[in-house]
Write a protein that holds these residues in place. Structure first.
Motif, PDB file in Angstrom:
ATOM      1  N   CYS A 124     -17.225  50.682 -20.876  1.00  0.00           N
ATOM      2  CA  CYS A 124     -16.585  51.352 -19.740  1.00  0.00           C
ATOM      3  C   CYS A 124     -17.531  51.286 -18.536  1.00  0.00           C
ATOM      4  CB  CYS A 124     -15.998  52.669 -20.151  1.00  0.00           C
ATOM      5  SG  CYS A 124     -14.703  53.233 -18.986  1.00  0.00           S
TER       6      CYS A 124
ATOM      7  N   CYS B 175     -16.728  53.579 -15.959  1.00  0.00           N
ATOM      8  CA  CYS B 175     -16.636  54.782 -15.090  1.00  0.00           C
ATOM      9  C   CYS B 175     -17.779  55.596 -14.863  1.00  0.00           C
ATOM     10  CB  CYS B 175     -15.619  55.684 -15.981  1.00  0.00           C
ATOM     11  SG  CYS B 175     -16.317  56.374 -17.546  1.00  0.00           S
TER      12      CYS B 175
ATOM     13  N   CYS C  15     -11.450  59.949 -18.631  1.00  0.00           N
ATOM     14  CA  CYS C  15     -11.375  58.671 -18.430  1.00  0.00           C
ATOM     15  C   CYS C  15     -10.434  57.961 -19.372  1.00  0.00           C
ATOM     16  CB  CYS C  15     -12.761  57.739 -18.435  1.00  0.00           C
ATOM     17  SG  CYS C  15     -12.630  56.060 -18.294  1.00  0.00           S
TER      18      CYS C  15
ATOM     19  N   PHE D 195      -9.927  55.117 -20.326  1.00  0.00           N
ATOM     20  CA  PHE D 195     -10.386  53.775 -21.058  1.00  0.00           C
ATOM     21  C   PHE D 195     -11.530  54.239 -21.928  1.00  0.00           C
ATOM     22  CE2 PHE D 195      -9.323  51.971 -16.958  1.00  0.00           C
ATOM     23  CZ  PHE D 195      -8.721  50.696 -17.199  1.00  0.00           C
ATOM     24  N   CYS D 196     -12.320  55.331 -21.924  1.00  0.00           N
ATOM     25  CA  CYS D 196     -13.283  55.333 -22.702  1.00  0.00           C
ATOM     26  C   CYS D 196     -13.085  57.081 -23.241  1.00  0.00           C
ATOM     27  CB  CYS D 196     -14.644  55.183 -22.206  1.00  0.00           C
ATOM     28  SG  CYS D 196     -15.374  56.543 -21.069  1.00  0.00           S
TER      29      CYS D 196
HETATM   30 ZN    ZN Z   1     -14.789  55.524 -18.960  1.00  0.00          ZN
END
Ligand code: ZN
Length: 316
Positions: free
Chosen positions: A248, A250, A281, A283-284
């Motif tokens: 990720c 971020c 986040c 995504f993660c």
């Molecule tokens: Zn992330």
């Protein structure tokens, strides 16, 4: 080109399942996102673009957004935003193209993009040549590649809860870039050379690959099973640190910039209500917390962890 995501894909699914707000993806969403992840890696590997390749699907059904981002080093991340119920056997159009407004976007974002420079983006509808709703993301992407690169492409994709896999076959231009398959003289030359026939045969073999075979067989077995009569030259596979893996991108600074973009009023409202600003986040699953002092610092001060010399840094 053949891709088989195992650890990276399971990592993406486990992070989602650990999210107490969303829970795990329903099976049809998992299949869609897994196929997009495999396709994203294949497309990045195929064009070797010096920047992020972002594959997005914008849906008008219960799946609002699917995103896969693949870096040049093949690290990737992926997420889906779902609002409302997805039926256990929902088709692609039932998830993202209910009112004919779903679309797919492929963005190439150069690594050394200048400020103000726009990334390249191609958008394709989720319809076939006869105006029919496409039910496989592979067909959508085949259309895109035929349009954008003028190269005949066969894409076979499959995903379950362990594996996201794909096979990409593309007809390469006979004489370099200036002589693409879409051009008449090239086509003529290729038929003279018998290349069209070669491609058609290999395309048919590739399309015969079953979903189960793609998910369960290793590359060696697939190559043997499909192309046992063809002369094969195999390239070294990218595995481990050089292969596709979850990562990720971020960080606290980017999240801070995003919060600042909401404006003082909005952020003060959130703090009055919740005592802090908390951003997760997608995504993660990382959680970023900004207490009232951190949040105020985003607008007025220069916290030590927020460098000022980056584009988009604090404005005075
Ligand atoms: Zn992330």
């Amino acid at each position: 080109m053949l891709v088989r995501l195992t650890d990276a894909w399971q990592d993406i699914l486990a992070r989602r399942a650990a999210n107490t707000e969303t829970g795990a993806y329903p099976a049809p969403v998992r299949q869609l996102l897994g196929e997009m992840a495999a396709a994203g890696v294949l497309m990045q590997g195929n064009i070797k673009f010096n920047g992020a390749l972002v594959l997005q699907i914008f849906g008008d059904g219960p799946v609002k957004l699917g995103v896969v981002e693949v870096q040049p080093d093949l690290s990737l991340r992926a997420t889906c935003t779902q609002v409302g119920e997805v039926a256990p056997n929902a088709s692609l159009s039932q998830m993202v193209n209910v009112n004919n407004e779903g679309r797919c976007a492929i963005t190439l974002d150069p690594q050394d993009r200048l400020p103000g420079q726009q990334p390249y983006q191609g958008v394709v509808p989720l319809f076939g040549d006869q105006g029919e709703k496409l039910e496989n993301i592979s067909e959508v992407l085949e259309h895109y590649m035929l349009q954008s690169e003028q190269l005949d492409t066969v894409l076979v994709l499959a995903a379950d809860d362990k594996v996201a896999a794909g096979l990409l076959i593309q007809r390469l231009p006979v004489e370099g870039e200036g002589n693409l398959a879409g051009k008449t003289d090239s086509l003529m030359r290729e038929s003279v050379l018998g290349k069209s026939e070669d491609f058609s045969r290999i395309a048919i073999l590739s399309k015969s690959l079953k979903r189960d075979e793609l998910l369960t067989l290793d590359a060696e077995t697939i190559l043997l099973r499909l192309y046992w009569e063809e002369p094969l030259a195999r390239f070294e596979p990218f595995i481990g640190e050089t292969g596709p893996r979850f990562a990720c991108r971020c960080n606290r600074e980017r999240v801070g910039r995003m919060i600042r973009s909401l404006g003082t009023e909005e952020v003060e409202g959130i703090i009055a209500e919740q005592g802090q600003v908390e951003v997760g986040c997608d995504f993660c699953g990382a959680q970023y917390r900004f207490d009232p002092v951190d949040a105020a610092g985003l607008f007025t001060g220069l916290p030590a962890d927020l460098p000022t010399n980056v584009p988009g840094g604090p404005v005075h």
